[in-house]
Design an enzyme around this catalytic site. Structure first.
Site, PDB file in Angstrom:
ATOM      1  N   HIS A  15      -4.925  -5.021  -8.072  1.00 12.86           N
ATOM      2  CA  HIS A  15      -4.538  -5.069  -9.488  1.00 12.86           C
ATOM      3  C   HIS A  15      -4.315  -6.485  -9.995  1.00 12.86           C
ATOM      4  CE1 HIS A  15      -4.317  -0.785  -9.712  1.00 12.86           C
ATOM      5  NE2 HIS A  15      -3.286  -0.678  -8.893  1.00 12.86           N
ATOM      6  N   ASP A  75      -3.871   6.498  -1.134  1.00 13.72           N
ATOM      7  CA  ASP A  75      -3.041   7.241  -2.077  1.00 13.72           C
ATOM      8  C   ASP A  75      -3.797   8.329  -2.824  1.00 13.72           C
ATOM      9  OD1 ASP A  75      -4.406   5.123  -3.184  1.00 13.72           O
ATOM     10  OD2 ASP A  75      -2.678   4.235  -4.180  1.00 13.72           O
TER      11      ASP A  75
END
Length: 334
Positions: free
Chosen positions: A122, A246
């Site tokens: 990110h 995830d």
């Protein structure tokens, strides 16, 4: 597998209630404890010049000063301490090590996997976000290109969140192919199918935003129908996997349905692609916030390289995924 690891990454302590905690690495080490063929390698932290090859110099200085002052909340989700700057340099250095090992011919049971933290995908050129400070995969890819070790690098991001930072850094570059399969609408809200590159790099960014609830059949189908033919077209010398865990069906912060066995399937698929295009293959850790499922996912990747055959995927591909994949293929004339 060879796992890049450093105790310095444990010093980035985000607090007891933060999902991106040092316990993630401890859980991975515990899960690998009884596995055959596991080795751990340290790597030097990334040089400032390597970080600044993909991040603005002023931003790097700002992060360094923020940590030197004791850290705190950079934003509501992204926490730093006095030790975070060194941990982030180390995490990027581990990613660079994995890329170098992959290109040097380390494969099979010696395939490299960097298990550093904080994660990176990110982090954009001039900001930290989403638990990430420096973009580990981007630092590694750029270092490899700058060294002349490869002319073309592909990064496949299977984390449940879109790697907006990696995409942004290479969005106008035709020597790095970025691909992401992620949950549609999840943080940070980027990664639409029409985000394919710009300024002469059109067609070097692939996004497959699957609907919540997608699982093993959908992921396998997306890789087979989009990623595989596009990487064969791009012909990279290095395939680097931003491996978040995830999207697991039991991860606490996503709604996807990938099983532990599904990660074995994904591993087998990327290994097959790398073999077909004759590319080095390496992995770098991104997300994964259920300690058990994270540990199981990493262990399953290792076991796949250690000779365990994945179980065939079962289940019907949902109609929304077929429509989405058809739309993606239209974007790329597949």
């Amino acid at each position: 597998m060879q796992f890049g690891y450093s105790e310095a990454c444990l010093e980035h302590d985000t607090g007891d209630r933060h999902p991106e905690s040092p316990d993630r690495l401890r859980a991975i080490r515990e899960g690998l404890k009884r596995e055959h063929g596991v080795s751990y390698e340290e790597a030097a932290p990334a040089d400032r010049s390597e970080i600044e090859a993909v991040h603005d110099e002023e931003y790097v200085e700002e992060i360094e000063a923020f940590c030197a002052d004791g850290g705190g909340n950079w934003d509501p989700d992204t926490v730093a301490t006095a030790e975070t700057f060194e941990a982030a340099l180390t995490s990027a250095g581990l990613a660079r090590w994995a890329a170098t090992e992959a290109l040097s011919g380390s494969n099979g049971r010696r395939t490299p996997f960097a298990i550093g933290r904080p994660p990176g995908h990110h982090a954009v050129e001039d900001d930290a976000m989403g638990f990430c400070f420096f973009n580990n995969a981007a630092v590694a890819a750029q270092a490899i290109i700058d060294e002349g070790a490869a002319d073309r690098v592909a990064i496949f991001d299977w984390d449940v969140h879109h790697g907006n930072g990696t995409q942004d850094i290479f969005y106008d570059r035709d020597d790095v192919f970025y691909a992401s399969i992620h949950e549609q609408g999840l943080y940070p809200g980027t990664g639409a199918i029409d985000e394919t590159g710009t300024d002469g790099a059109e067609g070097t960014t692939l996004n497959v935003p699957l609907s919540a609830g997608a699982g093993d059949p959908e992921y396998q189908y997306a890789v087979e129908e989009t990623l595989s033919p596009l990487l064969e077209r791009f012909d990279p010398e290095l395939l680097f996997v931003s491996a978040g865990f995830d999207a697991h069906r039991h991860d606490p912060i996503s709604r996807m349905r990938v099983s532990t066995e599904g990660y074995a399937m994904l591993t087998e698929q990327v290994r097959g692609i790398a073999d077909r295009v004759d590319a080095g293959l390496g992995f770098v850790l991104e997300g994964g916030y259920g300690l058990d499922t994270l540990s199981e996912g990493v262990r399953t990747v290792h076991e796949t390289f250690d000779g365990r055959d994945p179980i065939d995927v079962e289940g019907k591909i949902n109609d929304s995924t077929r429509v989405l994949v058809d739309d993606v293929k239209t974007q790329f004339d597949l």
